[in-house]
Motif scaffolding. Structure first.
Motif, PDB file in Angstrom:
ATOM      1  N   TYR A  74       0.993  -1.347  -0.118  1.00 44.41           N
ATOM      2  CA  TYR A  74       0.040  -0.161  -0.004  1.00 44.41           C
ATOM      3  C   TYR A  74       0.938   1.249   0.161  1.00 44.41           C
ATOM      4  O   TYR A  74       0.694   2.173  -0.661  1.00 44.41           O
ATOM      5  N   GLY A  75       2.088   1.332   0.857  1.00 43.36           N
ATOM      6  CA  GLY A  75       2.881   2.310   0.650  1.00 43.36           C
ATOM      7  C   GLY A  75       3.698   2.421  -0.519  1.00 43.36           C
ATOM      8  O   GLY A  75       3.835   3.704  -1.062  1.00 43.36           O
ATOM      9  N   ALA A  76       3.907   1.446  -1.269  1.00 44.91           N
ATOM     10  CA  ALA A  76       4.584   1.284  -2.387  1.00 44.91           C
ATOM     11  C   ALA A  76       3.766   1.956  -3.405  1.00 44.91           C
ATOM     12  O   ALA A  76       4.075   2.584  -4.265  1.00 44.91           O
ATOM     13  N   LEU A  77       2.550   1.695  -3.420  1.00 44.46           N
ATOM     14  CA  LEU A  77       1.492   2.308  -4.464  1.00 44.46           C
ATOM     15  C   LEU A  77       1.644   3.532  -4.318  1.00 44.46           C
ATOM     16  O   LEU A  77       1.446   4.180  -5.325  1.00 44.46           O
ATOM     17  N   ALA A  78       1.433   4.296  -3.012  1.00 46.74           N
ATOM     18  CA  ALA A  78       1.319   5.534  -2.946  1.00 46.74           C
ATOM     19  C   ALA A  78       2.694   6.339  -3.299  1.00 46.74           C
ATOM     20  O   ALA A  78       2.774   7.344  -4.169  1.00 46.74           O
ATOM     21  N   LYS A  79       3.824   5.636  -3.273  1.00 42.29           N
ATOM     22  CA  LYS A  79       5.151   6.070  -3.680  1.00 42.29           C
ATOM     23  C   LYS A  79       5.111   6.123  -5.056  1.00 42.29           C
ATOM     24  O   LYS A  79       5.540   7.230  -5.740  1.00 42.29           O
ATOM     25  N   ILE A  80       4.708   4.909  -6.065  1.00 43.76           N
ATOM     26  CA  ILE A  80       4.914   5.031  -7.336  1.00 43.76           C
ATOM     27  C   ILE A  80       3.717   6.069  -7.818  1.00 43.76           C
ATOM     28  O   ILE A  80       4.086   6.618  -8.940  1.00 43.76           O
ATOM     29  N   ILE A  92       4.391   9.285 -10.174  1.00 41.19           N
ATOM     30  CA  ILE A  92       3.942   9.438 -11.742  1.00 41.19           C
ATOM     31  C   ILE A  92       3.493  10.716 -11.834  1.00 41.19           C
ATOM     32  O   ILE A  92       3.396  11.396 -12.889  1.00 41.19           O
ATOM     33  N   GLU A  93       2.679  11.271 -10.763  1.00 40.34           N
ATOM     34  CA  GLU A  93       2.051  12.474 -10.660  1.00 40.34           C
ATOM     35  C   GLU A  93       3.213  13.465 -10.694  1.00 40.34           C
ATOM     36  O   GLU A  93       2.957  14.657 -11.385  1.00 40.34           O
ATOM     37  N   SER A  94       4.348  13.481 -10.159  1.00 41.26           N
ATOM     38  CA  SER A  94       5.211  14.333 -10.338  1.00 41.26           C
ATOM     39  C   SER A  94       5.913  14.504 -11.613  1.00 41.26           C
ATOM     40  O   SER A  94       6.330  15.747 -12.040  1.00 41.26           O
ATOM     41  N   GLN A  95       5.472  13.739 -12.315  1.00 41.69           N
ATOM     42  CA  GLN A  95       6.046  13.699 -13.971  1.00 41.69           C
ATOM     43  C   GLN A  95       5.068  14.344 -14.892  1.00 41.69           C
ATOM     44  O   GLN A  95       5.613  14.585 -15.930  1.00 41.69           O
ATOM     45  N   ARG A  96       3.820  14.527 -14.269  1.00 44.55           N
ATOM     46  CA  ARG A  96       3.013  15.110 -15.357  1.00 44.55           C
ATOM     47  C   ARG A  96       3.159  16.463 -15.802  1.00 44.55           C
ATOM     48  O   ARG A  96       3.800  17.094 -14.659  1.00 44.55           O
ATOM     49  N   PRO A  97       3.131  17.066 -16.899  1.00 46.54           N
ATOM     50  CA  PRO A  97       3.326  18.402 -17.142  1.00 46.54           C
ATOM     51  C   PRO A  97       2.525  19.302 -16.298  1.00 46.54           C
ATOM     52  O   PRO A  97       1.126  19.010 -16.194  1.00 46.54           O
ATOM     53  N   LYS A  98       3.040  20.514 -15.754  1.00 43.35           N
ATOM     54  CA  LYS A  98       2.307  21.421 -15.059  1.00 43.35           C
ATOM     55  C   LYS A  98       1.734  22.606 -15.748  1.00 43.35           C
ATOM     56  O   LYS A  98       2.449  22.952 -16.463  1.00 43.35           O
ATOM     57  N   LYS A  99       0.512  22.966 -15.449  1.00 38.23           N
ATOM     58  CA  LYS A  99      -0.024  24.206 -16.198  1.00 38.23           C
ATOM     59  C   LYS A  99       0.930  25.267 -15.742  1.00 38.23           C
ATOM     60  O   LYS A  99       1.300  25.650 -14.565  1.00 38.23           O
ATOM     61  N   LYS A 100       1.074  26.178 -16.834  1.00 38.00           N
ATOM     62  CA  LYS A 100       1.899  27.254 -16.431  1.00 38.00           C
ATOM     63  C   LYS A 100       1.053  28.501 -17.432  1.00 38.00           C
ATOM     64  O   LYS A 100       0.381  28.179 -18.415  1.00 38.00           O
TER      65      LYS A 100
END
Length: 224
Positions: free
Chosen positions: A87-93, A97-105
């Motif tokens: 469960y913790g591993a799921l949160a980490k991965i 993944i979320e951190s790699q998504r392009p951010k709006k600017k």
């Protein structure tokens, strides 16, 4: 439930990031996340709660995160990645993944930013956002549509205010905070007193609200 991972990952890549062990084909690829009972080819799933273990033997998910301690009762089709805490591993991965998504600017032309406001670099200020006089919007802040930031308020670096968030005057939002849609920060605390004629007199709420770093505030929450 399925979540698009927005990138293709192999079992070997996931195991390396999670410090886990691959049991099966290390070249197995996934591009989406799914519940173990809904898993299909190309999906990453996980097993944490023992009451769902029976799905491990029928799931069509390509990769499943499991605890190292799990002892298989039957053969399984998916590639397994064994970790200390699935469960913790799921949160980490998923965080990775979320951190790699392009951010709006960028600042949308319908946003209104008062001249005395200070706006940092790499921000996103969406449609119909209002930023008041003397307000400070620090670097990499994201203000989604219809957000209101009052006079002299401050939103610190990398915080995200989703659609319709209202931050009253002089309130402060810490770094890396997440305020979900409709949250209201700094609204009046409804203080009243009675006068000599026993009528209610509103007591002005002259304070402010300060959120520390790394806070997450749920949708439609009010902090007075």
């Amino acid at each position: 439930m399925r979540i698009d991972i927005a990138m293709e990952l192999t079992a070997a890549m996931i195991a390396t990031y999670l410090e886990g062990e691959v049991e099966g084909n290390p070249d197995t690829k996934v591009s989406e996340f799914a519940k173990i009972e809904e898993g299909t080819e190309g999906k990453l799933a996980f097993l944490s709660n023992p009451k769902y273990e029976h799905y491990l033997y029928t799931t069509e998910a390509s990769i499943v995160l499991v605890n190292r301690s799990l002892k298989l009762k039957h053969p399984v089709k998916p590639t397994l990645i064994r970790v200390d805490d699935s469960y913790g591993a799921l949160a980490k991965i998923l965080t990775y993944i979320e951190s790699q998504r392009p951010k709006k600017k960028g600042i949308h032309p319908t946003a209104i930013i008062e001249d005395s406001a200070i706006v940092g670099q790499d921000v996103y200020i969406g449609p119909y956002v209002y930023v008041g006089e003397g307000a400070v919007i620090e670097d990499e802040v994201q203000l989604y549509p219809h957000t209101f930031v009052g006079d002299m308020a401050r939103v610190r670096a990398k915080s995200i205010l989703y659609a319709g968030v209202k931050v009253y005057a002089k309130c402060e939002i810490g770094e890396r905070c997440i305020l979900h849609a409709g949250a209201v920060i700094g609204s009046d605390g409804f203080g009243f007193a009675r006068d000599k004629d026993n009528r209610f007199i509103k007591i002005p709420q002259i304070g402010n609200v300060i959120l520390g770093n790394d806070c997450e505030i749920g949708a439609n929450t009010t902090i007075d």
